[in-house]
Motif scaffolding. Structure first.
Motif, short mmCIF file in Angstrom:
data_model
loop_
_atom_site.label_atom_id
_atom_site.label_comp_id
_atom_site.label_asym_id
_atom_site.label_seq_id
_atom_site.Cartn_x
_atom_site.Cartn_y
_atom_site.Cartn_z
N LEU A 1 40.72 133.71 35.88
CA LEU A 1 39.62 134.20 35.04
C LEU A 1 39.83 133.81 33.58
O LEU A 1 38.86 133.52 32.86
N ASP A 2 41.08 133.79 33.12
CA ASP A 2 41.38 133.34 31.75
C ASP A 2 41.01 131.86 31.57
O ASP A 2 40.39 131.48 30.58
N PHE A 3 41.38 131.04 32.55
CA PHE A 3 41.01 129.62 32.52
C PHE A 3 39.49 129.46 32.55
O PHE A 3 38.92 128.63 31.84
N PHE A 4 38.85 130.26 33.39
CA PHE A 4 37.39 130.18 33.51
C PHE A 4 36.72 130.57 32.19
O PHE A 4 35.74 129.94 31.78
N LYS A 5 37.25 131.57 31.52
CA LYS A 5 36.68 131.99 30.22
C LYS A 5 36.74 130.83 29.22
O LYS A 5 35.79 130.60 28.47
N LYS A 6 37.85 130.10 29.23
CA LYS A 6 37.98 128.93 28.35
C LYS A 6 36.94 127.87 28.73
O LYS A 6 36.36 127.22 27.86
N SER A 7 36.69 127.72 30.02
CA SER A 7 35.68 126.77 30.48
C SER A 7 34.28 127.19 30.03
O SER A 7 33.47 126.34 29.66
N GLU A 8 34.01 128.48 30.04
CA GLU A 8 32.72 128.97 29.55
C GLU A 8 32.57 128.70 28.05
O GLU A 8 31.48 128.36 27.59
N SER B 1 23.65 132.73 32.01
CA SER B 1 23.79 132.23 33.38
C SER B 1 24.09 130.73 33.40
O SER B 1 24.94 130.28 34.15
N ILE B 2 23.38 129.97 32.57
CA ILE B 2 23.62 128.53 32.55
C ILE B 2 25.01 128.24 31.97
O ILE B 2 25.69 127.30 32.39
N ILE B 3 25.47 129.06 31.04
CA ILE B 3 26.83 128.91 30.50
C ILE B 3 27.86 129.19 31.60
O ILE B 3 28.85 128.47 31.74
N ALA B 4 27.62 130.21 32.41
CA ALA B 4 28.53 130.51 33.52
C ALA B 4 28.56 129.35 34.52
O ALA B 4 29.63 128.94 34.99
N ILE B 5 27.38 128.79 34.83
CA ILE B 5 27.31 127.68 35.77
C ILE B 5 28.04 126.46 35.22
O ILE B 5 28.89 125.87 35.91
N LEU B 6 27.74 126.08 33.99
CA LEU B 6 28.43 124.93 33.39
C LEU B 6 29.92 125.21 33.25
O LEU B 6 30.75 124.32 33.44
N GLY B 7 30.27 126.45 32.92
CA GLY B 7 31.69 126.83 32.85
C GLY B 7 32.38 126.63 34.18
O GLY B 7 33.51 126.14 34.25
N GLY B 8 31.69 126.99 35.26
CA GLY B 8 32.24 126.78 36.60
C GLY B 8 32.42 125.31 36.91
O GLY B 8 33.44 124.90 37.49
N LEU B 9 31.45 124.48 36.50
CA LEU B 9 31.56 123.04 36.73
C LEU B 9 32.68 122.43 35.89
O LEU B 9 33.40 121.53 36.35
N ILE B 10 32.86 122.92 34.67
CA ILE B 10 33.94 122.44 33.81
C ILE B 10 35.29 122.83 34.41
O ILE B 10 36.22 122.03 34.46
N TYR B 11 35.40 124.05 34.90
CA TYR B 11 36.63 124.49 35.56
C TYR B 11 36.92 123.59 36.76
O TYR B 11 38.03 123.12 36.96
#
Length: 142
Positions: free
Chosen positions: A9-16, A76-86
């Motif tokens: 989740l910490d890594f994902f937050k950085k991706s967001e 929501s789009i930030i979460a989606i792009l964050g997921g793709l970046i992760y």
């Protein structure tokens, strides 16, 4: 193998956070989506369990970035792009090169994102249906 949820989740937050910056640059956002799509297609077998969800995440993010669909909240789009970046990052909690386990954290994050934005994705699917368009792997409308 037990996943360290907090670390993921910490890594994902950085991706967001990166996603927030990338959203301000259409060409970078499109390049990120394209790169993630290429990685997904190359590793489809390992992503079998989330493939349909991934196709939907690619389609909505591409339609949003290209201005075709803007009815999704920015968070929501930030979460989606964050997921793709992760997903794109080869060095995350479980490095992608680890045989059989490399994508386990990516799948966890992609499922998390999907659940987080499910209502927005349902609205997007309804919009696509209303437009008479099929959701495809490259996000194009057919």
């Amino acid at each position: 193998m037990k996943l360290n949820r907090k670390k993921i989740l910490d890594f994902f937050k950085k991706s967001e956070n990166k996603a927030t910056v990338i959203l301000n640059d259409k060409s970078k956002a499109n390049a990120t989506i394209k790169d993630a799509l290429g990685k997904a297609v190359s590793n489809k077998g390992e992503l079998e369990g989330v493939w349909d969800k991934l196709v939907l995440l690619f389609a909505v993010s591409k339609d949003f970035v290209n201005g075709n669909y803007t009815e999704i909240p920015k968070r929501s789009i930030i979460a989606i792009l964050g997921g793709l970046i992760y997903f794109l990052s080869p060095i995350d909690v479980v490095p992608d090169f680890v045989p059989l386990l490399g994508f386990i954290d990516d799948v966890f994050v992609l499922n998390l994102v999907y659940k987080q934005v499910l209502k927005d994705l349902e609205k997007y699917k309804a919009w696509k249906d209303n437009e008479g368009k099929i959701i495809s792997i490259d996000g194009s409308s057919t």
